[in-house]
Write a protein that holds these residues in place. Structure first.
Motif, PDB file in Angstrom:
ATOM      1  N   ILE A  86       2.386  -1.258  -0.644  1.00 24.67           N
ATOM      2  CA  ILE A  86       3.703  -1.809  -0.311  1.00 24.67           C
ATOM      3  C   ILE A  86       4.787  -0.735  -0.372  1.00 24.67           C
ATOM      4  O   ILE A  86       5.421  -0.426   0.646  1.00 24.67           O
ATOM      5  N   GLN A  87       4.993  -0.131  -1.520  1.00 27.42           N
ATOM      6  CA  GLN A  87       6.119   0.787  -1.695  1.00 27.42           C
ATOM      7  C   GLN A  87       6.050   1.997  -0.757  1.00 27.42           C
ATOM      8  O   GLN A  87       7.081   2.463  -0.264  1.00 27.42           O
ATOM      9  N   GLU A  88       4.866   2.515  -0.502  1.00 24.33           N
ATOM     10  CA  GLU A  88       4.733   3.717   0.324  1.00 24.33           C
ATOM     11  C   GLU A  88       4.221   3.403   1.721  1.00 24.33           C
ATOM     12  O   GLU A  88       3.768   4.294   2.438  1.00 24.33           O
ATOM     13  N   ASN A  89       4.316   2.151   2.122  1.00 25.88           N
ATOM     14  CA  ASN A  89       3.790   1.738   3.431  1.00 25.88           C
ATOM     15  C   ASN A  89       4.859   1.922   4.502  1.00 25.88           C
ATOM     16  O   ASN A  89       5.840   1.180   4.550  1.00 25.88           O
ATOM     17  N   SER A  90       4.677   2.913   5.364  1.00 26.66           N
ATOM     18  CA  SER A  90       5.690   3.224   6.387  1.00 26.66           C
ATOM     19  C   SER A  90       5.768   2.161   7.468  1.00 26.66           C
ATOM     20  O   SER A  90       6.729   2.142   8.251  1.00 26.66           O
ATOM     21  N   ARG A  91       4.768   1.283   7.536  1.00 28.71           N
ATOM     22  CA  ARG A  91       4.794   0.232   8.553  1.00 28.71           C
ATOM     23  C   ARG A  91       5.553  -1.013   8.095  1.00 28.71           C
ATOM     24  O   ARG A  91       5.776  -1.931   8.885  1.00 28.71           O
ATOM     25  N   LEU A  92       5.911  -1.059   6.844  1.00 27.93           N
ATOM     26  CA  LEU A  92       6.730  -2.162   6.343  1.00 27.93           C
ATOM     27  C   LEU A  92       8.201  -1.860   6.588  1.00 27.93           C
ATOM     28  O   LEU A  92       8.618  -0.701   6.605  1.00 27.93           O
ATOM     29  N   ARG A  93       8.980  -2.911   6.733  1.00 24.11           N
ATOM     30  CA  ARG A  93      10.414  -2.759   6.916  1.00 24.11           C
ATOM     31  C   ARG A  93      11.109  -2.707   5.560  1.00 24.11           C
ATOM     32  O   ARG A  93      10.599  -3.198   4.550  1.00 24.11           O
ATOM     33  N   ARG A  94      12.295  -2.121   5.591  1.00 23.99           N
ATOM     34  CA  ARG A  94      13.040  -1.947   4.343  1.00 23.99           C
ATOM     35  C   ARG A  94      13.245  -3.263   3.603  1.00 23.99           C
ATOM     36  O   ARG A  94      13.025  -3.324   2.388  1.00 23.99           O
ATOM     37  N   PRO A  95      13.673  -4.359   4.246  1.00 21.58           N
ATOM     38  CA  PRO A  95      13.865  -5.595   3.480  1.00 21.58           C
ATOM     39  C   PRO A  95      12.563  -6.148   2.907  1.00 21.58           C
ATOM     40  O   PRO A  95      12.593  -6.879   1.904  1.00 21.58           O
TER      41      PRO A  95
ATOM     42  N   ILE B 111       6.735 -12.798   2.770  1.00 20.35           N
ATOM     43  CA  ILE B 111       6.063 -13.886   2.053  1.00 20.35           C
ATOM     44  C   ILE B 111       4.613 -13.513   1.752  1.00 20.35           C
ATOM     45  O   ILE B 111       4.086 -13.834   0.679  1.00 20.35           O
ATOM     46  N   THR B 112       3.951 -12.805   2.677  1.00 15.66           N
ATOM     47  CA  THR B 112       2.557 -12.411   2.420  1.00 15.66           C
ATOM     48  C   THR B 112       2.469 -11.406   1.273  1.00 15.66           C
ATOM     49  O   THR B 112       1.446 -11.313   0.597  1.00 15.66           O
ATOM     50  N   LEU B 113       3.544 -10.641   1.034  1.00 15.42           N
ATOM     51  CA  LEU B 113       3.535  -9.606  -0.001  1.00 15.42           C
ATOM     52  C   LEU B 113       3.912 -10.141  -1.379  1.00 15.42           C
ATOM     53  O   LEU B 113       3.448  -9.618  -2.407  1.00 15.42           O
ATOM     54  N   LEU B 114       4.759 -11.152  -1.428  1.00 17.10           N
ATOM     55  CA  LEU B 114       5.390 -11.556  -2.678  1.00 17.10           C
ATOM     56  C   LEU B 114       4.424 -11.943  -3.810  1.00 17.10           C
ATOM     57  O   LEU B 114       4.729 -11.687  -4.986  1.00 17.10           O
ATOM     58  N   PRO B 115       3.259 -12.541  -3.538  1.00 15.93           N
ATOM     59  CA  PRO B 115       2.388 -12.885  -4.673  1.00 15.93           C
ATOM     60  C   PRO B 115       1.898 -11.675  -5.465  1.00 15.93           C
ATOM     61  O   PRO B 115       1.632 -11.797  -6.671  1.00 15.93           O
ATOM     62  N   PHE B 116       1.788 -10.502  -4.833  1.00 11.25           N
ATOM     63  CA  PHE B 116       1.201  -9.349  -5.505  1.00 11.25           C
ATOM     64  C   PHE B 116       2.171  -8.795  -6.552  1.00 11.25           C
ATOM     65  O   PHE B 116       3.304  -8.435  -6.253  1.00 11.25           O
TER      66      PHE B 116
ATOM     67  N   ASP C  10      -0.263 -15.312   9.690  1.00  9.31           N
ATOM     68  CA  ASP C  10      -0.012 -14.054   8.986  1.00  9.31           C
ATOM     69  C   ASP C  10      -0.866 -13.934   7.724  1.00  9.31           C
ATOM     70  O   ASP C  10      -1.232 -12.821   7.308  1.00  9.31           O
ATOM     71  N   LEU C  11      -1.195 -15.065   7.097  1.00 10.16           N
ATOM     72  CA  LEU C  11      -1.936 -15.062   5.827  1.00 10.16           C
ATOM     73  C   LEU C  11      -3.451 -15.146   6.010  1.00 10.16           C
ATOM     74  O   LEU C  11      -4.179 -15.152   5.024  1.00 10.16           O
ATOM     75  N   ASP C  12      -3.912 -15.202   7.237  1.00 13.50           N
ATOM     76  CA  ASP C  12      -5.344 -15.378   7.505  1.00 13.50           C
ATOM     77  C   ASP C  12      -6.069 -14.034   7.474  1.00 13.50           C
ATOM     78  O   ASP C  12      -6.091 -13.293   8.466  1.00 13.50           O
ATOM     79  N   VAL C  13      -6.684 -13.698   6.339  1.00 11.04           N
ATOM     80  CA  VAL C  13      -7.328 -12.387   6.184  1.00 11.04           C
ATOM     81  C   VAL C  13      -8.531 -12.231   7.104  1.00 11.04           C
ATOM     82  O   VAL C  13      -9.022 -11.113   7.304  1.00 11.04           O
ATOM     83  N   THR C  14      -9.051 -13.321   7.669  1.00 12.21           N
ATOM     84  CA  THR C  14     -10.199 -13.227   8.568  1.00 12.21           C
ATOM     85  C   THR C  14      -9.800 -12.799   9.971  1.00 12.21           C
ATOM     86  O   THR C  14     -10.660 -12.472  10.789  1.00 12.21           O
TER      87      THR C  14
ATOM     88  N   PHE D  81      -1.096 -10.326   8.951  1.00 16.60           N
ATOM     89  CA  PHE D  81      -0.136  -9.319   8.514  1.00 16.60           C
ATOM     90  C   PHE D  81      -0.817  -8.274   7.631  1.00 16.60           C
ATOM     91  O   PHE D  81      -0.532  -7.081   7.734  1.00 16.60           O
ATOM     92  N   TYR D  82      -1.703  -8.721   6.756  1.00 16.61           N
ATOM     93  CA  TYR D  82      -2.383  -7.788   5.851  1.00 16.61           C
ATOM     94  C   TYR D  82      -3.130  -6.697   6.618  1.00 16.61           C
ATOM     95  O   TYR D  82      -3.123  -5.532   6.230  1.00 16.61           O
ATOM     96  N   ARG D  83      -3.771  -7.093   7.718  1.00 15.32           N
ATOM     97  CA  ARG D  83      -4.591  -6.135   8.460  1.00 15.32           C
ATOM     98  C   ARG D  83      -3.754  -5.334   9.450  1.00 15.32           C
ATOM     99  O   ARG D  83      -3.987  -4.125   9.634  1.00 15.32           O
ATOM    100  N   ARG D  84      -2.781  -5.961  10.073  1.00 13.14           N
ATOM    101  CA  ARG D  84      -1.930  -5.241  11.038  1.00 13.14           C
ATOM    102  C   ARG D  84      -1.160  -4.119  10.367  1.00 13.14           C
ATOM    103  O   ARG D  84      -1.010  -3.033  10.922  1.00 13.14           O
ATOM    104  N   ILE D  85      -0.652  -4.396   9.173  1.00  9.75           N
ATOM    105  CA  ILE D  85       0.252  -3.461   8.502  1.00  9.75           C
ATOM    106  C   ILE D  85      -0.490  -2.582   7.506  1.00  9.75           C
ATOM    107  O   ILE D  85       0.067  -1.620   6.976  1.00  9.75           O
TER     108      ILE D  85
END
Length: 634
Positions: free
Chosen positions: A34-43, A76-81, A104-108, A113-117
């Protein structure tokens, strides 16, 4: 007990399933990038970090304010971690947003989102999600790390879910479009899971009824910064302003200059009159078409979304666009579901230039090519105004703040008194929450005499505008090249993209100069123009409009007489050959119109343009006559 299709009945949870310890281990120990992921947006990065710190310090209910199009679903997909120590509940306000979150939450899925980013490198252990829909059961929830639902499914009156879920079933509740969370249905959910941590995400932190979004505001990402970084479009308000306007009100004739319009628009009857006056509607239509054509010079298929006062008003506006050569459709809640789906399919396929809506296409509707918002109704409060403008905010070209296809234009008439909301919207990023509460506390109402549904609503507004002369746009851009934060963010974006502006000889002032030059080059229509309309097209439009108005008035008459449109009381009175009340009243209305025009039945096709224009002001009086006669006979 097992059902014949193998599913378990609700209330009979399977003995197997995930326990809180297993779920906590996944969310607490998984290395999420998350913190060092350049594909994530600032917010997304900052919103996650703010939530981790808040709940680690013992916080219980929080709010994060993030504009539309900035990645709330991804967040929202990130917040639980790093936060959840048990099962997570994700609540959406409607099916559209629920389905987006579920995808977005479907890991299969490769599109999750988890796999795209690239957030998670190992997905075999989840997180797995369950979607509460008509085919779900309680066992699905027990087998999932995250449960996704819409509020109607979760807390509806049928009590299918809540009574069967223990109060500690969820450790974390995430609410999308959280400005709804003060509503009773949402409160019922929070009360059922009293110890669960709650985080609401919204673009507007107050409801229009002045109830605050429940929770402490822990993070804000501004509209201004979102535009500056290219997450959403750079929005400009462009109002058509009449040099002169001529109209009749309560039998008296008036001539107003622009200054007089600006003074009078504070009066509700005046702004309603502007909203429903066809001459003023034409001015907005023509201006929005000019802007659409300007934006389309890049080759991108930009589209218009328009908002009307009522169904009848929406049909009229659609007709104004159609007779000017654009492909337009209206959409509203009274349409059959298959018709609404067809309209949306045409919109997404690029087969429409314009979609005209009445209380539709709200939260969660995602279609970036909508770039021109044409407002034909006077919004009474800021919240619904921002929600509508949000429909054109999504960027067409990601992370490219100066791209010409990332422009959004809000068009209206100065007489509607909406530019006050634009001014408030520009200052909405301020941290003065009491000021924001003051802006949002007005109850939104539909213009009297122009609401949705049938009822006893006049076809025309309180003003009969005979002519207006539009000679200018009054335009204002949300972003200002002289704002130093704009330069700061552009420099930051360049750095993130590996562009060495200093090495190219571009310092802050040179960058500012180039932005100003580019904005001037992109420009816009120099001044409003009255667009040409073929007389034949206008005649055909007025004839179709007359048929629509007859149906509207016939429904109104049935309602006023207390007769069901599908009933037979009026039809069996004879003389119309109609099969039900509505059809009978339509026949009587058409006879009254033909008598007023001095024509025989079946001769409507031969009416001239002038005759069609002359009959419209008489329709209300003719309808009153038909109603009075029927009332006597009944």
């Amino acid at each position: 007990m097992t059902l014949t299709d193998g599913r378990q009945p609700v209330g009979d949870a399977r003995s197997r399933g995930l326990n809180n310890q297993q779920i906590a281990e996944l969310f607490q120990n998984t290395e999420a990038c998350i913190q060092e992921n350049s594909r994530l947006r600032r917010p997304q990065i900052e919103g996650h970090e703010a939530a981790v710190q808040y709940f680690a310090s013992g916080g219980h209910r929080a709010v994060e304010r993030i504009p539309v199009g900035c990645g709330k679903s991804g967040l929202i997909t990130l917040l639980p971690f790093g936060i959840a120590k048990g099962r997570v509940l994700v609540i959406a306000p409607n099916l559209t947003i629920r389905n987006q979150l579920a995808a977005d939450l479907d890991v299969t899925s490769p599109n999750s989102f988890y796999r795209r980013i690239g957030v998670l490198s190992h997905l075999t252990s989840g997180p797995f999600r369950a979607v509460l829909d008509s085919d779900a059961n309680l066992g699905d929830a027990h087998d999932a790390h995250m449960v996704v639902t819409n509020i109607q499914q979760l807390a509806s009156g049928v009590d299918r879910w809540l009574p069967h879920l223990d109060p500690d079933f969820f450790d974390l509740i995430l609410v999308d479009e959280g400005h709804h969370n003060a509503a009773p249905t949402w409160q019922r959910v929070f009360e059922h899971f009293p110890e669960a941590k709650v985080l609401s995400l919204t673009a507007t932190p107050f409801r229009a009824d002045d109830q605050p979004v429940e929770g402490e505001l822990i993070y804000t990402y501004t509209f201004r910064e979102a535009m500056q970084r290219g997450y959403i479009k750079d929005i400009t308000a462009s109002n058509v302003a009449p040099r002169e306007i001529y109209f009749t009100h309560q039998g008296d004739q008036y001539h107003h200059t622009l200054n007089e319009v600006l003074q009078m628009r504070e009066e509700d009857w005046y702004s309603r009159g502007i909203a429903l006056a066809r001459e003023c509607n034409i001015s907005i239509v023509d201006a929005s078409i000019q802007w659409l054509e300007h934006l389309r010079e890049t080759g991108f298929p930009h589209q218009i979304i328009a908002v009307a006062c009522s169904l009848n008003h929406a049909r009229d506006i659609r007709g104004l666009y159609s007779e000017r050569g654009l492909v337009a459709r209206e959409i509203h809640s009274e349409m059959p579901a298959e018709d609404r789906e067809e309209v949306l399919r045409d919109l997404r396929n690029g087969d429409l230039d314009v979609i005209v809506q009445v209380q539709m296409l709200g939260e969660g509707f995602d279609h970036p090519p909508l770039s021109v918002a044409a407002i034909f109704r006077p919004f009474r409060s800021l919240n619904p105004y921002i929600q509508f403008v949000g429909r054109i905010m999504r960027a067409n070209i990601q992370n490219s703040p100066t791209h010409p296809d990332n422009r959004g234009i809000v068009i209206t008439h100065v007489g509607l008194n909406i530019d006050r909301h634009w001014t408030d919207f520009k200052y909405f990023d301020a941290d003065d929450q009491e000021l924001i509460r003051e802006w949002l506390n007005a109850n939104e109402t539909h213009p009297a005499g122009s609401g949705q549904g049938h009822g006893r609503l006049p076809l025309l507004g309180p003003m009969d505008v005979s002519q207006e002369f539009i000679d200018r746009f009054i335009s204002d851009s949300f972003l200002d090249p002289n704002d130093d934060t704009l330069i700061d963010n552009l420099l930051s974006v360049a750095l993130e993209q590996g562009i060495d502006l200093a090495g190219l000889g571009i310092d802050r002032e040179e960058l500012r100069r180039r932005i100003t030059q580019q904005r001037d080059a992109m420009g816009g229509p120099e001044q409003p123009q009255r667009l040409a309309v073929q007389p034949q097209e206008h005649r055909q439009f007025l004839r179709q409009r007359l048929n629509d108005q007859v149906k509207t008035l016939a429904r109104r008459i049935c309602d006023s007489l207390g007769q069901q449109t599908a009933g037979m009381r009026i039809a069996v009175m004879g003389g119309t050959g109609a099969a039900n009340n509505l059809a009978a009243v339509i026949v009587l209305m058409n006879r009254a119109i033909n008598t007023a025009l001095g024509i025989e039945s079946g001769a409507r096709r031969e009416l001239s343009l002038q005759e069609l224009e002359q009959i419209e002001p008489q329709l209300e009086e003719l309808a009153d006559g038909v109603e009075e006669k029927l009332r006597e006979e009944l």
